[in-house]
Motif scaffolding. Structure first.
Motif, mmCIF file in Angstrom:
data_model
loop_
_atom_site.group_PDB
_atom_site.id
_atom_site.type_symbol
_atom_site.label_atom_id
_atom_site.label_comp_id
_atom_site.label_asym_id
_atom_site.label_seq_id
_atom_site.Cartn_x
_atom_site.Cartn_y
_atom_site.Cartn_z
ATOM 1 N N UNK A 168 2.012 9.292 -5.822
ATOM 2 C CA UNK A 168 2.562 10.600 -5.478
ATOM 3 C C UNK A 168 3.627 11.027 -6.488
ATOM 4 N N UNK A 169 4.516 10.098 -6.850
ATOM 5 C CA UNK A 169 5.566 10.412 -7.829
ATOM 6 C C UNK A 169 4.941 10.753 -9.184
ATOM 7 N N UNK A 188 0.834 -1.203 0.000
ATOM 8 C CA UNK A 188 0.000 0.000 0.000
ATOM 9 C C UNK A 188 0.873 1.259 0.000
ATOM 10 N N UNK A 189 1.937 1.227 0.791
ATOM 11 C CA UNK A 189 2.842 2.376 0.836
ATOM 12 C C UNK A 189 3.530 2.573 -0.514
ATOM 13 N N UNK A 190 3.905 1.469 -1.178
ATOM 14 C CA UNK A 190 4.533 1.540 -2.498
ATOM 15 C C UNK A 190 3.567 2.139 -3.524
ATOM 16 N N UNK A 191 2.310 1.718 -3.470
ATOM 17 C CA UNK A 191 1.299 2.260 -4.395
ATOM 18 C C UNK A 191 1.117 3.756 -4.156
ATOM 19 N N UNK A 192 1.046 4.152 -2.888
ATOM 20 C CA UNK A 192 0.893 5.577 -2.576
ATOM 21 C C UNK A 192 2.100 6.375 -3.049
ATOM 22 N N UNK A 210 5.285 14.360 -11.028
ATOM 23 C CA UNK A 210 5.811 14.444 -12.392
ATOM 24 C C UNK A 210 4.825 15.090 -13.339
ATOM 25 N N UNK A 211 3.551 14.751 -13.185
ATOM 26 C CA UNK A 211 2.514 15.325 -14.046
ATOM 27 C C UNK A 211 2.422 16.828 -13.823
ATOM 28 N N UNK A 212 2.422 17.246 -12.555
ATOM 29 C CA UNK A 212 2.350 18.677 -12.250
ATOM 30 C C UNK A 212 3.592 19.402 -12.756
ATOM 31 N N UNK A 213 4.767 18.798 -12.585
ATOM 32 C CA UNK A 213 5.993 19.419 -13.106
ATOM 33 C C UNK A 213 5.937 19.531 -14.622
#
Length: 178
Positions: A67-68, A59-63, A72-75
């Motif tokens: 998030x990454x 779950x932490x990996x998916x989050x 990246x999309x916002x950047x």
């Protein structure tokens, strides 16, 4: 009789020894089985804890991946700006022939994509209407007919005969236009 009695005692002793050994082995097996059942319980608890920990890590990996991706999309949106400009478009094609002039006009829109202020090499043209116009040049036809008439008059051979007159031929051409 003593011999029988001694023999019976020996046999009973052997049987008791065998039973005692068997009892001892069963007791040890039961003890091992009890230990293995306790170990199995401990292993099941440990396995359950590992599964829960693995689920938390997944779950932490998916989050972290989400998030990454979002960062990246916002950047990318911030860095790579794009814009679509729409301009009116017209293409005029003129084809001049001996007796006529044909004009074709294509009207539409041209879409241009700009990425970071630079135009993308492939723009798209959307044609809405095509207008075609053909014009017959009466002056040019008359001029050519006059030249042909002059040339036929200059030919010294009297054996040449024209079927109909050139002026009638020119009138027919001009009437076709209308």
């Amino acid at each position: 009789m003593n011999l029988y009695f001694t023999l019976i005692i020996i046999i009973l002793t052997i049987v008791c020894f065998i039973l005692f050994t068997k009892y001892k082995l069963e007791k040890e097996r039961y003890k091992n089985l009890k230990l293995s059942n306790e170990n199995l319980d401990k292993l099941e608890i440990y396995n359950q804890n590992l599964k829960e920990e693995l689920l938390k890590v997944k779950e932490q990996n998916i989050l972290e991946k989400e998030d990454a991706f979002n960062r990246g999309f916002e950047n990318g949106k911030r860095i790579n700006s794009y814009e679509v400009q729409i301009h009116p478009y017209q293409d005029i094609f003129i084809n001049k022939k001996t007796f006529s002039t044909e004009e074709v006009i294509k009207i539409g829109y041209k879409y241009i994509i700009f990425i970071n202020g630079l135009p993308f090499p492939n723009s798209h043209i959307e044609i809405i209407e095509t207008i075609s116009r053909k014009e017959i040049s009466e002056e040019r036809i008359s001029e050519i007919l006059n030249k042909i008439s002059e040339l036929t008059n200059l030919i010294p051979n009297a054996n040449i005969q024209l079927i109909g007159s050139l002026s009638e031929f020119g009138k027919k051409l001009l009437n076709q236009k209308k």
